[in-house]
Design a protein around this motif. Structure first.
Motif, PDB file in Angstrom:
ATOM      1  N   TRP A 739       0.858  -1.187   0.000  1.00 37.76           N
ATOM      2  CA  TRP A 739       0.000   0.000   0.000  1.00 37.76           C
ATOM      3  C   TRP A 739       0.888   1.228   0.000  1.00 37.76           C
ATOM      4  CZ3 TRP A 739      -5.034  -0.339  -0.798  1.00 37.76           C
ATOM      5  CH2 TRP A 739      -5.631  -1.575  -0.576  1.00 37.76           C
ATOM      6  N   MET A 740       0.664   2.103  -0.949  1.00 37.08           N
ATOM      7  CA  MET A 740       1.468   3.325  -0.943  1.00 37.08           C
ATOM      8  C   MET A 740       0.698   4.467  -1.572  1.00 37.08           C
ATOM      9  SD  MET A 740       4.317   2.341  -3.773  1.00 37.08           S
ATOM     10  CE  MET A 740       4.812   0.814  -3.026  1.00 37.08           C
ATOM     11  N   PRO A 741       1.072   5.675  -1.215  1.00 38.62           N
ATOM     12  CA  PRO A 741       0.402   6.832  -1.819  1.00 38.62           C
ATOM     13  C   PRO A 741       0.947   7.075  -3.218  1.00 38.62           C
ATOM     14  CG  PRO A 741       1.950   7.523  -0.118  1.00 38.62           C
ATOM     15  CD  PRO A 741       2.040   6.058  -0.197  1.00 38.62           C
ATOM     16  N   GLU A 743       1.379   9.733  -4.631  1.00 41.29           N
ATOM     17  CA  GLU A 743       2.283  10.883  -4.577  1.00 41.29           C
ATOM     18  C   GLU A 743       3.742  10.448  -4.523  1.00 41.29           C
ATOM     19  OE1 GLU A 743       1.022  14.342  -2.005  1.00 41.29           O
ATOM     20  OE2 GLU A 743       2.809  13.605  -0.987  1.00 41.29           O
ATOM     21  N   GLU A 744       3.976   9.409  -3.754  1.00 44.31           N
ATOM     22  CA  GLU A 744       5.357   8.951  -3.572  1.00 44.31           C
ATOM     23  C   GLU A 744       5.945   8.461  -4.887  1.00 44.31           C
ATOM     24  OE1 GLU A 744       6.489   7.093   0.193  1.00 44.31           O
ATOM     25  OE2 GLU A 744       6.986   5.344  -1.031  1.00 44.31           O
ATOM     26  N   GLU A 768      -4.843  15.932  -1.655  1.00 41.75           N
ATOM     27  CA  GLU A 768      -4.193  15.450  -0.439  1.00 41.75           C
ATOM     28  C   GLU A 768      -4.823  14.196   0.115  1.00 41.75           C
ATOM     29  OE1 GLU A 768      -2.641  19.268   1.975  1.00 41.75           O
ATOM     30  OE2 GLU A 768      -2.882  17.376   3.086  1.00 41.75           O
ATOM     31  N   LEU A 772      -4.811   5.399  -0.516  1.00 37.33           N
ATOM     32  CA  LEU A 772      -3.645   4.573  -0.821  1.00 37.33           C
ATOM     33  C   LEU A 772      -4.030   3.520  -1.860  1.00 37.33           C
ATOM     34  CD1 LEU A 772      -2.445   3.877   2.809  1.00 37.33           C
ATOM     35  CD2 LEU A 772      -1.515   5.564   1.241  1.00 37.33           C
ATOM     36  N   PRO A 887      -5.667  -0.372   4.425  1.00 36.89           N
ATOM     37  CA  PRO A 887      -5.600  -0.654   5.866  1.00 36.89           C
ATOM     38  C   PRO A 887      -5.678   0.629   6.688  1.00 36.89           C
ATOM     39  CG  PRO A 887      -3.453  -0.922   4.867  1.00 36.89           C
ATOM     40  CD  PRO A 887      -4.403  -0.679   3.750  1.00 36.89           C
ATOM     41  N   MET A 889      -4.587   3.107   9.534  1.00 34.85           N
ATOM     42  CA  MET A 889      -3.379   3.461  10.288  1.00 34.85           C
ATOM     43  C   MET A 889      -3.745   3.694  11.739  1.00 34.85           C
ATOM     44  SD  MET A 889      -0.454   3.945   8.641  1.00 34.85           S
ATOM     45  CE  MET A 889       0.264   5.253   9.564  1.00 34.85           C
ATOM     46  N   PRO A 890      -2.935   3.211  12.625  1.00 32.64           N
ATOM     47  CA  PRO A 890      -3.200   3.521  14.037  1.00 32.64           C
ATOM     48  C   PRO A 890      -3.009   5.013  14.277  1.00 32.64           C
ATOM     49  CG  PRO A 890      -1.104   2.391  13.821  1.00 32.64           C
ATOM     50  CD  PRO A 890      -1.709   2.405  12.462  1.00 32.64           C
ATOM     51  N   GLU A 892      -2.035   8.442  15.933  1.00 29.84           N
ATOM     52  CA  GLU A 892      -0.931   8.862  16.785  1.00 29.84           C
ATOM     53  C   GLU A 892      -1.323  10.143  17.505  1.00 29.84           C
ATOM     54  OE1 GLU A 892       2.388  10.308  14.778  1.00 29.84           O
ATOM     55  OE2 GLU A 892       3.668  10.276  16.538  1.00 29.84           O
ATOM     56  N   VAL A 893      -0.925  10.250  18.711  1.00 27.70           N
ATOM     57  CA  VAL A 893      -1.219  11.477  19.461  1.00 27.70           C
ATOM     58  C   VAL A 893      -0.307  12.577  18.933  1.00 27.70           C
ATOM     59  CG1 VAL A 893      -1.219  12.525  21.740  1.00 27.70           C
ATOM     60  CG2 VAL A 893      -1.812  10.094  21.468  1.00 27.70           C
ATOM     61  N   PRO A 894      -0.847  13.629  18.424  1.00 26.51           N
ATOM     62  CA  PRO A 894      -0.016  14.653  17.804  1.00 26.51           C
ATOM     63  C   PRO A 894       0.861  15.365  18.848  1.00 26.51           C
ATOM     64  CG  PRO A 894      -2.357  15.189  17.553  1.00 26.51           C
ATOM     65  CD  PRO A 894      -2.252  14.001  18.457  1.00 26.51           C
TER      66      PRO A 894
ATOM     67  N   THR B 157       4.735  15.633  14.667  1.00 30.63           N
ATOM     68  CA  THR B 157       4.382  14.667  15.701  1.00 30.63           C
ATOM     69  C   THR B 157       5.651  13.921  16.098  1.00 30.63           C
ATOM     70  OG1 THR B 157       3.994  12.776  14.265  1.00 30.63           O
ATOM     71  CG2 THR B 157       2.178  14.347  14.522  1.00 30.63           C
ATOM     72  N   ARG B 197       5.548   4.994   4.718  1.00 24.82           N
ATOM     73  CA  ARG B 197       5.156   5.770   3.555  1.00 24.82           C
ATOM     74  C   ARG B 197       4.216   6.906   3.923  1.00 24.82           C
ATOM     75  NH1 ARG B 197       7.060   2.423  -0.459  1.00 24.82           N
ATOM     76  NH2 ARG B 197       6.692   0.236   0.001  1.00 24.82           N
TER      77      ARG B 197
END
Lengths: 894, 231
Positions: A739-741, A743-744, A768, A772, A887, A889-890, A892-894, B157, B197
């Protein structure tokens, strides 16, 4: 009998047979009248002689029975080791056929041709082993007693009173290239017996004495001599035919014997065989399927089948036809069709009066046979199928009898209502009506009952004196008799109609099954569908599980797994392999390898066996009956032909594809070699100029090296493309999707072409929140690079190249648009083919592979690529990739 | 010794390759050693202790990967592996085994020299991290954990920051997916390249002027990422 010239084809066949005879392995039979005459001794003597001449002689099986003189002759000869087979708790040594085939001697000795092999051997009989050895090109010497000949079995039984069970078909003896009669006068033989030099393995002592009476021996000796004379005569005739000497030509006789399930038929068959042998004529055994067929017991059916098999074994042709009406008519029609000259029938011992009433088949046959001779062989009293009159009707249940009685009662009631107002004749009519109803609905037995009851009721109730069974007026007896008779006749008639209907239904069902099979086979496309269809039909029709085996490229059978097929163990596979190699049926119900679980038939196409059909019955095999067997063989033939056709079609398609690929490859090769040579030419030229020109000014040198570098880059791209396309085509592409964006990947591609893109304006607009995509990063980068290169190649410097992307529910689309000349109308599909180039770019190298590679990559990702002409000019390439569920993504606390 | 004058060992079996590399390296003032086989290369490495090693993965006598492993048993000399296109797995394998960077044939002099420079820089004795990292529009204060783009502070982050600083630590060199996952996520179970990624994308959006066309945060498809320090 007129001297007929043989037709050239027949003569040619004879000559070819002779030639084939010269080439093939020789069989020599040492033939004798009884055990102990010295056949084994003679065989061994000659074998020793041949060995001293230098021939490679091996003993397969020789029974010395402890006789020292015979044992002495074995000395010096190689003995093939036996195989130990377990039987009834013991280990018995048996002949090892496979070892013999592997050893391949020049000559092998096989004693006692009639021997039955122990269960577990490939063939049931030794003579089958001998045939296989001969097929493999090994000469065979063997011994045989006259009593073991199939066609003489009954004659021998008559002479000696002993029925011999181990038999050898006459065809095997006919196959012999030489028959040597080992003769010993009976007195000498008896002397030897007394001296204990004779061994009889298969008879008890007292039977031994019985067998070896002088009278018997004389008769047997004569039989053996006569048979040898016949075979010599046959040889002579063959020789005469081959040499073109035709004095008494082989008569155009053809014999027909009518068979049924009785024991008499067996005698008839053997007798016909002897007659045919003497005349040198072909013969057929015919069974006419009639309504009686439905009422056969299992024993009758088995015996009928056995009789037909016997006929085949003895070398005759068999035919089963459906009886259309009168038996005699059917027989004669068939006989005329097949140019029969002589018919053999038997006379069953039926009482005269039955014949008077029912007519005699034999008489009718004789009367109507015209120019065909009829031979009548009388039969021994044996078990006969009971005549139709007395045959018990097992078909009518008790219920029908009750209903029959009820009907009579109803008729009586009705009659009593109208009694006073009408005559007796009308009453009779009422009862007749009752009988008719019973006869049409309830079967023959109940109709008989109805007749009797009706007569009784009529007599009792309506004929004076009333309420007695006495009859005053004698005329009434006549009426009763007629009523009874009518009941019987109508019952019989309706029964016959019903039986015929059943028979017809049976035939229809079989025909329909065959038709259905044919339809399905014709409709199936591809061999896999065909196999499935065939197995399905087999399962339905024969209540068996089927399996269809096909050979691989080495000729070894493989059973492709199939839900309907039954699994095969090694043994079964071996049986099937044998069937395939010999194109003969084997397995359950046949004479070869009868111990197998299933029956195997070869599927014979136009060019030999193409597979094997195996049937594993659930319960008793349904193909024991002749009509079912015919149907099965018809099934096998149809399947074989259809399969062959399908295979040929597949082969044809494959060949065509290969030819196409070959052509494409050649085109590619020539295009590529040109495209490789061009930059190489430039590089070589530039660099050699730079090296060899003296005092080359620096700017010039720089220029040369520059062009060398550019061409080198182009070459690199070309080679990369070639490698890519090769990998794509050979299927050696393993996709590493992640899985990848998008953009990459876009970023990576743009980075790679940084330098080249300086001359253009690249505008990237990727939202934006683009989801994915699961893709192979390396391949996708390559795709983008190819598309970018394409855009750069075709669009003028300074013009923009737009890269956009958007997602709709199920897919993501990437767009690369340039402002070049666009794609020529109608070429939007073609540009993705290999070697295709835009019209305007025919002089621009690139081997036309870039877009084909793009298509390959997109296809591998289960996506789509399209080229369209932008409304504002220029070409736009759209790559659409399927979106799965990406999938999560877990957080994340910023 | 870093910079010009440093000793470079080349382990390459192709004579023409060696020729071009020799000229390129000597042209930039490096000293040069050649080995035609892996064994020879190892022997020379022991003997002469070069500052950097250029290793071709397609050697006849031994697997390039093996050589890297053997080397790393006793040396921290930077190794740049040379391989052909399409052998991503080989490159990644070598990198994970301890190689520092890679070059894909065919490559030009500029790329070669850039890699060598980066490799030498990271190997040199003054490799301890500068407290402030400056690159073009970026200014990263590692002590204060502050990232400024064009003078404006950008909030990252913790994971983004960790990722960024890892790349800074290896600035100029390629870092494989595996390495990054290990250094940033600490080998946590379930950490996948996917996370990498996504986070890289986020970084690009926060730090790059044109996220779809990154100048510095570069993707090396099939291998990993690189923070580009030279243009």
């Amino acid at each position: 009998m007129d001297d007929r010239r043989p037709d050239p084809d027949a003569l040619l066949r004879v000559v070819q047979e002779e030639e084939a005879r010269e080439r093939r392995a020789k069989l020599k039979v040492f033939f004798g009248a009884a055990p102990g005459v010295g056949k084994t001794y003679a065989m061994l003597s000659e074998a020793q002689e041949r060995r001293s001449e230098g021939l490679d002689v091996v003993i397969g099986v020789v029974e010395t029975h402890g006789r020292s003189e015979t044992a002495a002759l074995i000395e010096g000869l190689e003995v093939l080791p036996r195989r130990e087979l377990a039987y009834a708790g013991q280990f018995l040594p048996e002949f090892d056929l496979d070892a013999a085939l592997q050893r391949r001697p020049g000559l092998i000795l096989m004693d006692e041709l009639a021997h039955s092999n122990v269960m577990g051997s490939r063939h049931a009989k030794r003579w089958q082993d001998v045939l296989e050895l001969l097929d493999a090109g090994i000469d065979v010497y063997t011994t045989l007693n006259v009593q073991h000949l199939e066609s003489l079995k009954d004659v021998v039984a008559q002479i000696t009173g002993v029925l011999v069970r181990e038999n050898v078909p006459d065809t095997v003896l006919e196959r012999a290239d030489e028959v040597e009669l080992v003769d010993l006068p009976p007195d000498d033989l008896l002397l030897r017996m007394k001296e204990g030099k004779v061994y009889l393995p298969d008879q008890a002592r007292h039977a031994q004495d019985h067998f070896f009476r002088k009278g018997n021996l004389l008769a047997l000796r004569e039989l053996a001599l006569r048979h040898t004379a016949e075979s010599v005569d046959a040889q002579m005739r063959r020789y005469m035919a081959a040499e073109g000497i035709h004095k008494t030509w082989a008569a155009g006789d053809r014999l027909l014997v009518c068979v049924g399930p009785s024991e008499l038929s067996e005698r008839l068959i053997r007798g016909t065989r002897r007659m045919a042998g003497a005349l040198g004529a072909p013969w057929l055994a015919l069974y006419v399927e009639s309504r009686q067929h439905l009422r056969f017991t299992d024993e009758d059916r088995t015996r009928l089948e056995a009789n037909l098999r016997l006929a085949e074994k003895l070398g005759g042709e068999t035919a089963v036809i459906e009886g259309a009406g009168a038996l005699v008519e059917d027989i004669l029609t068939f006989a005329r069709d097949r140019n029969i000259t002589k018919i053999v029938v038997g006379k069953p011992s039926r009482p005269r009066w039955v014949e008077l009433v029912m007519g005699s088949t034999v008489d009718d046959l004789i009367r109507h046979s015209g120019t065909i001779d009829v031979y009548v062989i009388s039969g021994e009293p044996g078990r006969e199928p009971a005549t139709p009159l007395i045959r018990r009707t097992i078909t009518s249940p008790l219920r029908n009898y009750l209903l029959s009685a009820l009907t009579v009662a109803a008729a009586s009631t009705l009659a009593s209502l109208i009694f006073r107002r009408t005559e007796l004749a009308d009453i009779v009519m009422v009862y007749l009506l009752g009988i008719l109803i019973v006869a049409t609905r309830f079967g023959r037995g109940p109709s008989l009952l109805a007749s009797v009851l009706s007569v009784a009721a009529l007599d009792f109730l309506f004929v004076p004196p009333y309420y007695t069974f006495a009859v005053t007026d004698f005329r009434h007896v006549g009426t009763f008799a007629v009523m009874l008779l009518m009941g019987v006749v109508i019952g019989n008639l309706t029964e016959r109609i019903r039986a015929q209907a059943r028979l017809a239904r049976g035939r229809e069902q079989r025909t329909h099954a065959l038709y259905r099979l044919g339809q399905e086979l014709a409709r199936s496309s591809g061999s896999a569908a065909l196999v499935a269809s065939a197995l399905q039909n087999v399962a339905t029709q024969f209540q068996s599980q089927g399996v269809l085996l096909r050979p691989d490229e080495h000729g070894r059978l493989q059973a492709p797994p199939h839900p309907l097929a039954f699994p095969l163990n090694d043994q079964e596979l071996g049986v099937a392999q044998w069937v395939f190699d010999h194109a003969e049926p084997a397995g359950l119900g046949t004479f070869t390898l009868p111990g197998a679980r299933a029956s195997y038939l070869p599927l014979k196409g136009a060019a030999g066996a193409i597979g094997v059909l195996g049937l594993l019955p659930q319960g008793a095999p349904r193909w024991a009956e002749p009509d079912q067997r015919q149907l099965l063989e018809a099934f096998a033939t149809q399947t074989a032909l259809a399969l062959e056709r399908a295979l040929l079609a597949e082969q044809g398609a494959l060949d065509k594809r290969r030819a196409d690929e070959e052509r494409l490859r050649n085109a590619l090769l020539s295009s590529v070699s040109h495209d490789l040579r061009t930059p190489l030419g430039v590089i070589t030229g530039a660099v050699s100029t730079a090296l060899e020109t003296p005092d080359l000014p620096e700017p010039a040198r720089r220029e040369l090296l520059q062009s060398a570098q550019e061409e080198a880059q182009r070459l690199h791209r070309l080679v990369s493309n070639l490698l890519d396309i090769t990998r794509l085509e050979s299927g050696a592409l393993d996709l590493h999707t992640e899985w990848m964006p998008m953009e990459e990947v876009v970023g990576a591609a743009l980075n790679r072409r940084e330098l080249a893109l300086e001359a253009h304006r690249v505008r990237v607009a990727l939202p934006e929140d683009l989801p994915l995509v699961a893709m192979d990063g390396v391949l996708m980068e390559q795709l983008l690079l190819n598309l970018l290169d394409n855009a750069l190649k075709y669009s003028p410097p300074g013009s923009p190249v737009d890269i956009k992307a958007w997602a709709t529910g199920k897919s993501l689309t990437l767009s690369i648009a340039d402002q070049g000349p666009g794609i020529p109308a109608g070429e939007e599909e073609r540009i993705f083919e290999k070697l295709a180039r835009g019209q305007a770019a025919s002089n621009r190298p690139g081997a036309g592979l870039g877009l084909a590679i793009c298509k390959g990559i997109v296809t591998a990702h289960h996506g789509r690529i399209q080229a369209v002409n932008h409304p504002q000019g220029g070409a736009q390439f759209l790559v659409t990739l399927p979106l799965g569920t990406s999938p999560v993504m877990p957080e994340e606390v910023p | 010794m870093t910079g010009p004058g440093a000793l470079i060992l080349l382990v390459e079996d192709e004579p023409q390759m060696r020729r071009f590399l020799r000229v390129a390296l000597e042209g930039s003032g490096y000293r040069y050693l050649e080995a035609g086989t892996g064994q020879e290369g190892l022997a020379l490495a022991v003997q002469h202790r070069p500052e950097a090693i250029l290793l071709d993965l397609g050697l006849p006598d031994m697997d390039g990967l093996d050589l890297v492993v053997r080397l790393r048993e006793w040396s921290r000399t930077p190794v740049i592996v040379i391989s052909a296109r399409g052998q991503e797995s080989d490159k990644v394998g070598a990198l994970d085994a301890g190689a520092d960077d890679y070059l894909t044939k065919p490559f030009g002099t500029r790329e070669l020299l850039a890699r060598v420079r980066v490799a030498l820089r990271h190997a040199g004795p003054e490799v301890q991290q500068e407290p402030v990292f400056i690159l073009d529009h970026w200014r990263v204060d590692l002590a204060k954990r502050q990232v400024l783009v064009d003078g404006k502070e950008v909030h990252l982050t913790p994971l983004e920051y960790s990722l960024f600083t890892t790349l800074i630590r290896h600035a100029g060199k390629v870092v494989t997916h595996r390495q990054l996952l290990k250094e940033v996520w600490g080998g946590a179970a379930g950490a996948q390249p996917l996370y990498l990624r996504v986070y890289m994308t986020q970084l690009r959006h926060k730090l790059e002027a044109e996220p779809s066309r990154p100048k510095y945060l570069q993707t090396e498809p099939g291998v990993g990422y690189r923070l580009r320090t030279e243009s």
